[in-house]
Design a protein around this motif. Structure first.
Motif, PDB file in Angstrom:
ATOM      1  N   UNK B 111      86.087  77.404  53.085  1.00 14.59           N
ATOM      2  CA  UNK B 111      87.041  76.279  52.985  1.00 14.59           C
ATOM      3  C   UNK B 111      86.283  74.953  53.112  1.00 14.59           C
ATOM      4  N   UNK B 112      85.387  74.921  54.116  1.00 12.31           N
ATOM      5  CA  UNK B 112      84.625  73.692  54.369  1.00 12.31           C
ATOM      6  C   UNK B 112      83.815  73.297  53.123  1.00 12.31           C
ATOM      7  N   UNK B 113      83.163  74.298  52.521  1.00  9.32           N
ATOM      8  CA  UNK B 113      82.316  74.042  51.357  1.00  9.32           C
ATOM      9  C   UNK B 113      83.171  73.563  50.163  1.00  9.32           C
ATOM     10  N   UNK B 114      84.272  74.277  49.923  1.00 17.89           N
ATOM     11  CA  UNK B 114      85.126  73.957  48.779  1.00 17.89           C
ATOM     12  C   UNK B 114      85.785  72.592  48.960  1.00 17.89           C
ATOM     13  N   UNK B 115      86.193  72.286  50.213  1.00 24.98           N
ATOM     14  CA  UNK B 115      86.845  70.996  50.447  1.00 24.98           C
ATOM     15  C   UNK B 115      85.845  69.845  50.288  1.00 24.98           C
ATOM     16  N   UNK B 116      84.615  70.079  50.743  1.00 22.54           N
ATOM     17  CA  UNK B 116      83.547  69.076  50.584  1.00 22.54           C
ATOM     18  C   UNK B 116      83.370  68.722  49.116  1.00 22.54           C
ATOM     19  N   UNK B 117      83.339  69.747  48.268  1.00 23.28           N
ATOM     20  CA  UNK B 117      83.159  69.542  46.828  1.00 23.28           C
ATOM     21  C   UNK B 117      84.343  68.775  46.241  1.00 23.28           C
ATOM     22  N   UNK B 118      85.552  69.098  46.712  1.00 25.71           N
ATOM     23  CA  UNK B 118      86.772  68.443  46.213  1.00 25.71           C
ATOM     24  C   UNK B 118      86.796  66.971  46.631  1.00 25.71           C
ATOM     25  N   UNK B 119      86.435  66.744  47.909  1.00 26.00           N
ATOM     26  CA  UNK B 119      86.470  65.378  48.447  1.00 26.00           C
ATOM     27  C   UNK B 119      85.448  64.488  47.717  1.00 26.00           C
ATOM     28  N   UNK B 120      84.298  65.078  47.378  1.00 29.10           N
ATOM     29  CA  UNK B 120      83.262  64.351  46.618  1.00 29.10           C
ATOM     30  C   UNK B 120      83.827  63.757  45.328  1.00 29.10           C
ATOM     31  N   UNK B 121      84.824  64.485  44.746  1.00 27.42           N
ATOM     32  CA  UNK B 121      85.392  64.051  43.466  1.00 27.42           C
ATOM     33  C   UNK B 121      86.322  62.851  43.627  1.00 27.42           C
ATOM     34  N   UNK B 122      87.167  62.889  44.675  1.00 30.22           N
ATOM     35  CA  UNK B 122      88.145  61.788  44.778  1.00 30.22           C
ATOM     36  C   UNK B 122      87.716  60.630  45.661  1.00 30.22           C
ATOM     37  N   UNK B 123      86.633  60.818  46.441  1.00 30.40           N
ATOM     38  CA  UNK B 123      86.211  59.727  47.334  1.00 30.40           C
ATOM     39  C   UNK B 123      85.597  58.566  46.529  1.00 30.40           C
ATOM     40  N   UNK B 124      85.015  58.927  45.357  1.00 30.81           N
ATOM     41  CA  UNK B 124      84.458  57.866  44.492  1.00 30.81           C
ATOM     42  C   UNK B 124      85.619  57.172  43.743  1.00 30.81           C
ATOM     43  N   UNK B 125      85.433  55.902  43.381  1.00 23.52           N
ATOM     44  CA  UNK B 125      86.540  55.175  42.728  1.00 23.52           C
ATOM     45  C   UNK B 125      87.023  55.857  41.446  1.00 23.52           C
ATOM     46  N   UNK B 126      88.328  55.807  41.245  1.00 24.97           N
ATOM     47  CA  UNK B 126      88.926  56.372  40.031  1.00 24.97           C
ATOM     48  C   UNK B 126      89.551  55.241  39.207  1.00 24.97           C
ATOM     49  N   UNK B 127      90.347  54.393  39.937  1.00 25.55           N
ATOM     50  CA  UNK B 127      91.021  53.285  39.243  1.00 25.55           C
ATOM     51  C   UNK B 127      89.971  52.285  38.759  1.00 25.55           C
ATOM     52  N   UNK B 128      90.101  51.934  37.523  1.00 21.26           N
ATOM     53  CA  UNK B 128      89.205  50.953  36.938  1.00 21.26           C
ATOM     54  C   UNK B 128      87.896  51.539  36.457  1.00 21.26           C
ATOM     55  N   UNK B 129      87.770  52.877  36.518  1.00 23.95           N
ATOM     56  CA  UNK B 129      86.562  53.533  35.997  1.00 23.95           C
ATOM     57  C   UNK B 129      86.932  54.342  34.764  1.00 23.95           C
ATOM     58  N   UNK B 130      85.916  55.049  34.213  1.00 25.39           N
ATOM     59  CA  UNK B 130      86.168  55.855  33.005  1.00 25.39           C
ATOM     60  C   UNK B 130      87.102  57.028  33.300  1.00 25.39           C
ATOM     61  N   UNK B 131      87.287  57.334  34.601  1.00 29.26           N
ATOM     62  CA  UNK B 131      88.126  58.488  34.944  1.00 29.26           C
ATOM     63  C   UNK B 131      89.622  58.146  34.960  1.00 29.26           C
ATOM     64  N   UNK B 132      89.933  56.825  34.997  1.00 36.47           N
ATOM     65  CA  UNK B 132      91.348  56.427  35.000  1.00 36.47           C
ATOM     66  C   UNK B 132      91.997  56.893  33.693  1.00 36.47           C
ATOM     67  N   UNK B 133      93.145  57.497  33.831  1.00 41.20           N
ATOM     68  CA  UNK B 133      93.928  58.065  32.710  1.00 41.20           C
ATOM     69  C   UNK B 133      93.162  59.156  31.952  1.00 41.20           C
ATOM     70  N   UNK B 134      92.109  59.686  32.575  1.00 36.30           N
ATOM     71  CA  UNK B 134      91.320  60.741  31.936  1.00 36.30           C
ATOM     72  C   UNK B 134      91.847  62.118  32.388  1.00 36.30           C
ATOM     73  N   UNK B 135      92.802  62.652  31.633  1.00 36.98           N
ATOM     74  CA  UNK B 135      93.423  63.931  32.022  1.00 36.98           C
ATOM     75  C   UNK B 135      92.460  65.099  31.891  1.00 36.98           C
ATOM     76  N   UNK B 136      91.544  64.961  30.963  1.00 40.09           N
ATOM     77  CA  UNK B 136      90.552  66.023  30.766  1.00 40.09           C
ATOM     78  C   UNK B 136      89.714  66.205  32.037  1.00 40.09           C
TER      79      UNK B 136
END
Lengths: 479, 256
Positions: B111-136
């Protein structure tokens, strides 16, 4: 009839049960399993009930045949009751019905079980389960060697071999003599088999429990897959030899041990018993070769074990006979009904009655051919009187009647016809496994509760030779 | 075994008492074991299952927050994701400190390992980056990672639920074992009482009645006192004494 005397001597049997319960408790303590408290509590209750009549009732100088007969029947029923106590107290799948079924199956040396996962049970409880076979076997031999010969000429004919002189003596002397013979033969055979199985590589626990089940012709194994578990030809051979020996009249075995080997071969009953087993093995081998087994060696090996196992009413299994072709199954059904010799721990109609039946049939045919002729039915030179012949034939008819009636009731309860018939025949003959839902690799857990009670009744009927139980439940005989 | 009447009666009552005492002691022992099993069930398994449920709930909130961030709602998304993270960490801390089953530690590590990997994805900015509105990106990385954590949490819950079921079955068995000795003791005591009563009647009351009848018979019709007492106890001595008394009385009558 003195009920106090019956209570006193039945109590002694309860003390015998309590001793085995205590040994089982010691085994339970050794393996630190969960059956310790149920076994200790059952041992205490059984011994308290056993000791109390000894305190109050003074020893009887003489015991009549009727009292002796009642002592044995009461001992049996009380043992079954005491025997079910550790199961009920332990719990698990043991409801009151299941515990009673397992206990009666043990003491009557039937070997039918309701347990789905035997190996999940604590070892102390499994030891008690096997011990019930051994204790029940002792009871059967006393019943056959000392009580039945006293039931008039009819009983004498069946149990005459080497025991007829004992039948003339009073009950206490007869029981003492029977016990002496029993201790020598029964314990000797058990020890010999334990040594044989240890040599074959079995551990102590398995060797003792399997020997208890073999000599008593019971069939309880502490393994889910019975003898299949060991995958050992030598283990199968040792068990097979002792199954054949346990199917012989114990008095005859005793006299053979004392040097009268010729007497064994002179007995037409023994000759028929061995010949029937040999023919049964032959037919089964031909039937299963090419169907269930490709090699002849395997076919003979499995056919021999299964035929002897059912033909002596033991019920151990080395393969699933439920998958065998119809002819082989028919042979199994025949041996389930016939079983082995009178005076052994075996159940069923018994070889002796089958021989009497055939001889009487031949005599009747001869009588039709020669109406004026005076033809007597003889076994080993001794003339069998009309009463004994009539009782023998009546017994077979009654036996089949009970099997039929039990099958009808089970079918009415929703059990399929193959399971109902083979289950009834297997419990009535104290054999153990049948076919269908109750085949050698299955168990009786799926039978409805009422069906289980009926089957335990047929076990007792078969064990107490029908007439015994009828005598017991007839109020008139109490007076 | 020759015993006096007092000892015989005492033995009967002692046996009855012993039956009831043993059954009572065993029932108390089993009930105490049931109590501790229930406590263990609550402490060990229920706490972990509860923590797993909280983790799943927090994860689902975080997943919704990631979707909000994807759609450009930075403030709302950030608030929800941070509160979800706090809830997840709290629940994870409880589960981490409640390792009671073999293999549970491995699941916690996963759980710890998987959550670490997940948190790495959303802790970085999303709004105003290439990932905003990027459903893929969402379906291929964020949601995939979210499902991995959820699966690891589910495994932890299943392990605890399985052990909880087994313990509950054991508790049920223990409860059965606590009741049955009592039932057996009551039935045994009942049968024993009937037997005791029969023996007292047969070996004590009946001889006394017969003695009384015999003495009365002697007094009325002078018939000889004849009574056999089977047991070798005070009653037999009494019978012999009355026999002697009657014989002496008879001799006196003859001499008079």
């Amino acid at each position: 009839m003195r009920p106090a005397v019956v209570l006193r001597y039945s109590g002694i049997v309860l003390l015998f049960d309590a001793a085995f319960l205590s040994i089982s408790a010691m085994i339970s303590a050794f393996y630190s399993d969960s059956a310790l408290l149920p076994l200790i509590y059952s041992a205490v209750i059984a011994s308290l009930f056993g000791v109390f009549p000894l305190i109050f009732v003074p020893p009887a100088k003489d015991i009549s045949n009727k009292e002796g007969f009642f002592v044995l029947i009461c001992s049996w029923l009380l043992s079954c009751l005491a025997g079910s106590m550790p199961y009920v107290l332990w719990g698990g799948e043991f409801t009151l019905t299941n515990a009673w079924f397992e206990s009666v199956s043990g003491f009557t040396t039937t070997g039918s079980s309701i347990i789905r996962n035997i190996e999940a049970l604590p070892l102390g409880l499994l030891f008690w389960r096997s011990a019930t076979h051994w204790i029940g076997g002792v009871g059967i031999i006393i019943f056959a060697l000392s009580v039945l010969p006293s039931m008039g000429r009819t009983g004498m004919v069946l149990y005459r071999t080497e025991m007829s002189s004992l039948a003339m003596e009073n009950f206490r002397y007869r029981t003492r003599e029977a016990l002496k013979i029993l201790v020598i033969v029964y314990t000797g055979l058990t020890l010999a088999e334990i040594i044989g199985l240890l040599v074959c590589g079995m551990n102590w626990y398995d060797a003792v429990t399997h020997s208890f089940a073999t000599i008593a012709t019971g069939g309880f194994s502490p393994k889910n897959t019975s003898i299949v578990h060991y995958q050992s030809v030598s283990v199968e051979m040792v068990i097979l030899v002792f199954m054949v020996l346990s199917g012989l009249h114990f008095g005859l075995l005793f006299s053979t041990i004392r040097g009268n080997v010729a007497g064994l071969w002179r007995s037409s009953i023994v000759r028929y018993y061995l010949l029937a087993l040999a023919i049964g093995v032959m037919i089964t081998t031909f039937s299963i070769h090419g169907h269930s087994f490709t090699s002849w060696t395997e076919a003979i090996r499995f056919a021999a074990f299964q035929v002897v196992s059912l033909g002596t009413s033991t019920g151990f299994a080395t393969t699933d006979t439920g998958l065998w072709p119809p002819l082989a199954k028919l042979v199994m059904v025949f041996f389930t009904l016939q079983c082995a010799c009178a005076g052994s721990t075996s159940g069923g109609i018994k070889v002796d009655r089958i021989v009497i039946f055939w001889k009487e049939l031949l005599r009747t045919i001869n009588k039709i051919r020669h109406p004026q002729a005076v033809i007597a039915t003889k076994i080993d030179g001794a003339v069998i009187d009309a009463d004994a012949l009539e009782a023998g034939v009546l017994y077979i008819a009654l036996y089949l009647g009970v099997v039929f009636l039990s099958s009808v009731i089970l079918t009415a309860l929703g059990v399929d016809i193959l399971t109902a018939f083979s289950g009834s025949a297997a419990t009535m003959g104290n054999v153990g496994p049948g076919f269908g839902m109750v085949s050698s690799m299955s168990n009786f857990s799926q039978i409805p509760d009422i069906g289980k009670w009926i089957l335990t009744f047929t076990m007792l009927l078969g064990r107490l030779e029908i007439f015994g139980l009828i005598l017991f439940v007839t109020a008139k005989s109490w007076r | 075994m020759h015993m006096g009447i007092r000892k015989k009666i005492l033995s009967g009552f002692l046996i009855l008492a012993m039956m009831l005492f043993l059954a009572g002691a065993w029932s108390i022992y089993e009930l105490k074991t049931v109590g501790s099993s229930v406590q263990r069930l609550l402490d060990d398994n229920y706490k972990s299952i509860n923590a797993a449920n909280s983790m799943t709930e927090a994860l689902e909130r975080e997943d919704s927050a990631v979707l909000l961030l994807l759609s450009g709602h930075w403030k709302q998304g950030r608030e929800i994701i941070e509160s979800g993270d706090r809830s997840f960490q709290e629940a994870f801390h409880i589960a981490e400190n409640n390792v009671t089953i073999p293999g549970e530690k491995t699941y916690i590590g996963e759980i710890q390992k998987a959550y670490g990997a997940y948190k790495d994805l959303w802790i970085r900015p999303i709004v105003g980056t290439s990932r905003e509105k990027n459903l893929e990106w969402y379906f291929q990385e964020a949601h995939e990672s979210f499902l991995n954590v959820k699966l690891a949490v589910n495994r932890l819950r299943a392990l605890n639920a399985q052990v909880m079921y087994e313990t509950a079955t054991q508790v049920q068995d223990r409860a059965h074992r606590a009741v049955i000795p009592g039932v057996v003791a009551i039935l045994s005591a009942l049968v024993f009482t009937i037997m005791f009563n029969y023996f007292v009647n047969h070996y004590m009351v009946s001889p006394i009645i017969n003695m009384t009848k015999s003495v009365q018979g002697f007094l009325k019709t002078n018939e000889p006192f004849q009574l056999k007492v089977e047991t070798k106890d005070e009653l037999q001595s009494l019978a012999y004494a009355i026999e002697d008394l009657v014989a002496q009385s008879g001799k006196r009558q003859v001499s008079q």
